[in-house]
Design a protein around this motif. Structure first.
Motif, PDB file in Angstrom:
ATOM      1  N   ASP A   6       0.831  -1.190   0.000  1.00 17.33           N
ATOM      2  CA  ASP A   6       0.000   0.000   0.000  1.00 17.33           C
ATOM      3  C   ASP A   6       0.869   1.246   0.000  1.00 17.33           C
ATOM      4  OD1 ASP A   6      -1.609   2.241   1.378  1.00 17.33           O
ATOM      5  OD2 ASP A   6      -3.099   0.737   0.836  1.00 17.33           O
ATOM      6  N   PRO A   7       0.536   2.269  -0.812  1.00 18.43           N
ATOM      7  CA  PRO A   7       1.397   3.449  -0.902  1.00 18.43           C
ATOM      8  C   PRO A   7       1.459   4.268   0.370  1.00 18.43           C
ATOM      9  CG  PRO A   7      -0.655   3.816  -2.080  1.00 18.43           C
ATOM     10  CD  PRO A   7      -0.618   2.362  -1.706  1.00 18.43           C
ATOM     11  N   LEU A   8       0.458   4.157   1.241  1.00 19.43           N
ATOM     12  CA  LEU A   8       0.451   4.964   2.457  1.00 19.43           C
ATOM     13  C   LEU A   8       0.890   4.173   3.678  1.00 19.43           C
ATOM     14  CD1 LEU A   8      -2.819   7.049   2.077  1.00 19.43           C
ATOM     15  CD2 LEU A   8      -0.500   7.626   1.424  1.00 19.43           C
ATOM     16  N   THR A  18      -5.438   1.252   0.960  1.00 15.58           N
ATOM     17  CA  THR A  18      -6.227   1.947  -0.052  1.00 15.58           C
ATOM     18  C   THR A  18      -6.555   1.026  -1.220  1.00 15.58           C
ATOM     19  OG1 THR A  18      -4.241   2.746  -1.163  1.00 15.58           O
ATOM     20  CG2 THR A  18      -5.184   4.158   0.536  1.00 15.58           C
ATOM     21  N   ALA A  19      -7.626   1.356  -1.906  1.00 22.18           N
ATOM     22  CA  ALA A  19      -8.036   0.604  -3.089  1.00 22.18           C
ATOM     23  C   ALA A  19      -8.289   1.575  -4.226  1.00 22.18           C
ATOM     24  CB  ALA A  19      -9.297  -0.211  -2.802  1.00 22.18           C
ATOM     25  N   GLY A  20      -7.914   1.169  -5.421  1.00 26.84           N
ATOM     26  CA  GLY A  20      -8.234   1.936  -6.614  1.00 26.84           C
ATOM     27  C   GLY A  20      -9.345   1.236  -7.374  1.00 26.84           C
ATOM     28  N   ILE A  21     -10.361   1.979  -7.746  1.00 30.19           N
ATOM     29  CA  ILE A  21     -11.455   1.452  -8.565  1.00 30.19           C
ATOM     30  C   ILE A  21     -11.388   2.134  -9.916  1.00 30.19           C
ATOM     31  CG2 ILE A  21     -13.952   1.346  -8.878  1.00 30.19           C
ATOM     32  CD1 ILE A  21     -14.261   1.088  -5.888  1.00 30.19           C
ATOM     33  N   ALA A  53      -2.426   3.217 -12.346  1.00 35.42           N
ATOM     34  CA  ALA A  53      -2.876   2.516 -11.147  1.00 35.42           C
ATOM     35  C   ALA A  53      -1.752   1.663 -10.558  1.00 35.42           C
ATOM     36  CB  ALA A  53      -4.088   1.644 -11.473  1.00 35.42           C
ATOM     37  N   ARG A  54      -0.989   1.005 -11.424  1.00 34.53           N
ATOM     38  CA  ARG A  54       0.125   0.183 -10.925  1.00 34.53           C
ATOM     39  C   ARG A  54       1.194   1.048 -10.274  1.00 34.53           C
ATOM     40  NH1 ARG A  54      -0.962  -2.652 -16.130  1.00 34.53           N
ATOM     41  NH2 ARG A  54      -2.089  -4.569 -15.559  1.00 34.53           N
ATOM     42  N   ASP A  55       1.398   2.230 -10.814  1.00 30.16           N
ATOM     43  CA  ASP A  55       2.378   3.155 -10.240  1.00 30.16           C
ATOM     44  C   ASP A  55       1.953   3.591  -8.840  1.00 30.16           C
ATOM     45  OD1 ASP A  55       4.657   4.736 -10.155  1.00 30.16           O
ATOM     46  OD2 ASP A  55       3.747   6.400 -11.235  1.00 30.16           O
ATOM     47  N   CYS A  56       0.648   3.601  -8.601  1.00 36.38           N
ATOM     48  CA  CYS A  56       0.137   3.992  -7.289  1.00 36.38           C
ATOM     49  C   CYS A  56       0.308   2.884  -6.257  1.00 36.38           C
ATOM     50  CB  CYS A  56      -1.344   4.347  -7.383  1.00 36.38           C
ATOM     51  SG  CYS A  56      -1.700   5.784  -8.411  1.00 36.38           S
ATOM     52  N   ALA A  57       0.508   1.642  -6.708  1.00 33.11           N
ATOM     53  CA  ALA A  57       0.696   0.499  -5.799  1.00 33.11           C
ATOM     54  C   ALA A  57      -0.417   0.401  -4.770  1.00 33.11           C
ATOM     55  CB  ALA A  57       2.062   0.565  -5.122  1.00 33.11           C
ATOM     56  N   PHE A  58      -1.658   0.467  -5.235  1.00 29.86           N
ATOM     57  CA  PHE A  58      -2.789   0.305  -4.331  1.00 29.86           C
ATOM     58  C   PHE A  58      -2.718  -1.047  -3.618  1.00 29.86           C
ATOM     59  CE2 PHE A  58      -4.824   3.055  -7.688  1.00 29.86           C
ATOM     60  CZ  PHE A  58      -5.045   4.167  -6.870  1.00 29.86           C
ATOM     61  N   GLY A  59      -3.315  -1.115  -2.437  1.00 31.27           N
ATOM     62  CA  GLY A  59      -3.442  -2.397  -1.776  1.00 31.27           C
ATOM     63  C   GLY A  59      -4.319  -3.343  -2.577  1.00 31.27           C
TER      64      GLY A  59
END
Length: 216
Positions: A6-8, A18-21, A53-59
């Protein structure tokens, strides 16, 4: 389902997940062909959004598909995504949001909404809206949205306590109605430049490609 970094979340700390939709279920009625697989850069339109989205490394990354789902899955590398199919995509983006929320990991603390036809959104903008949800006073913001030079736009981040409201939306453009209804919960994050364009028509697509060429 597998969990990703997770990025945070700092190493060794229990920070938020976090999750990205990614909303990519539209039927492209105005365009007349599936916009998710329009050529763009070195791949197709949705490839570029997934790269962000991959760059954000969401959980967790949830990709909502509907119109042209079979063609999208044949064409686009969806690895790392939990793909959900929305049979009711014609009812508007709110139905895709609800479909995606249903598969979120139970410890999700914040969600970021991204549009599958808006490749100009940057990972830095995602991190900025997520950062704006972090408590700085007695009451943290529930919704964070980008304030570009010419208006507000995606990405939009929502804290866990707002997810029931998000799931209850109906129709299209429903997220903006929620922002209006929960104005006291909204914080705007200053983001330089214009709102990144999305694609609804052939003219939109031509302008997007022209902007891509201009950036090279």
């Amino acid at each position: 389902m597998p969990l990703r970094p997770d990025p945070l979340r700092a190493e060794g700390s229990p920070g938020p997940r976090t999750a990205g939709i990614i909303l990519a279920a539209g039927g492209s009625r105005r365009l007349g062909r599936p916009k998710q697989v329009l050529p763009y850069g070195g791949g197709v339109l949705l490839d570029a959004v997934l790269a962000t989205a991959r760059d954000c490394a969401f959980g967790q990354t949830v990709l909502a598909l509907g119109g042209a789902a079979a063609e999208v899955e044949r064409t686009v590398d969806t690895s790392g995504c939990d793909v959900v199919l929305n049979p009711d995509f014609g009812e508007g983006c709110a139905s895709s949001i609800a479909t995606a929320l249903a598969v979120l990991h139970p410890d999700t603390s914040a969600v970021v909404l991204l549009l599958g036809d808006q490749p100009g959104v940057r990972a830095a903008s995602v991190r900025a809206v997520l950062g704006a949800l972090q408590p700085t006073s007695a009451r943290a913001a529930g919704i964070a949205v980008c304030r570009y030079d010419d208006g507000v736009g995606h990405p939009v981040a929502l804290a866990r306590r707002l997810l029931p409201d998000l799931a209850a939306l109906h129709g299209d453009k429903a997220v903006w109605k929620l922002l209006a209804q929960r104005e006291d919960d909204v914080v705007e994050v200053r983001t330089p430049g214009p709102v990144p364009p999305d694609v609804d028509t052939e003219d939109d697509y031509r302008l997007l490609l022209a902007g891509l060429l201009g950036a090279l």
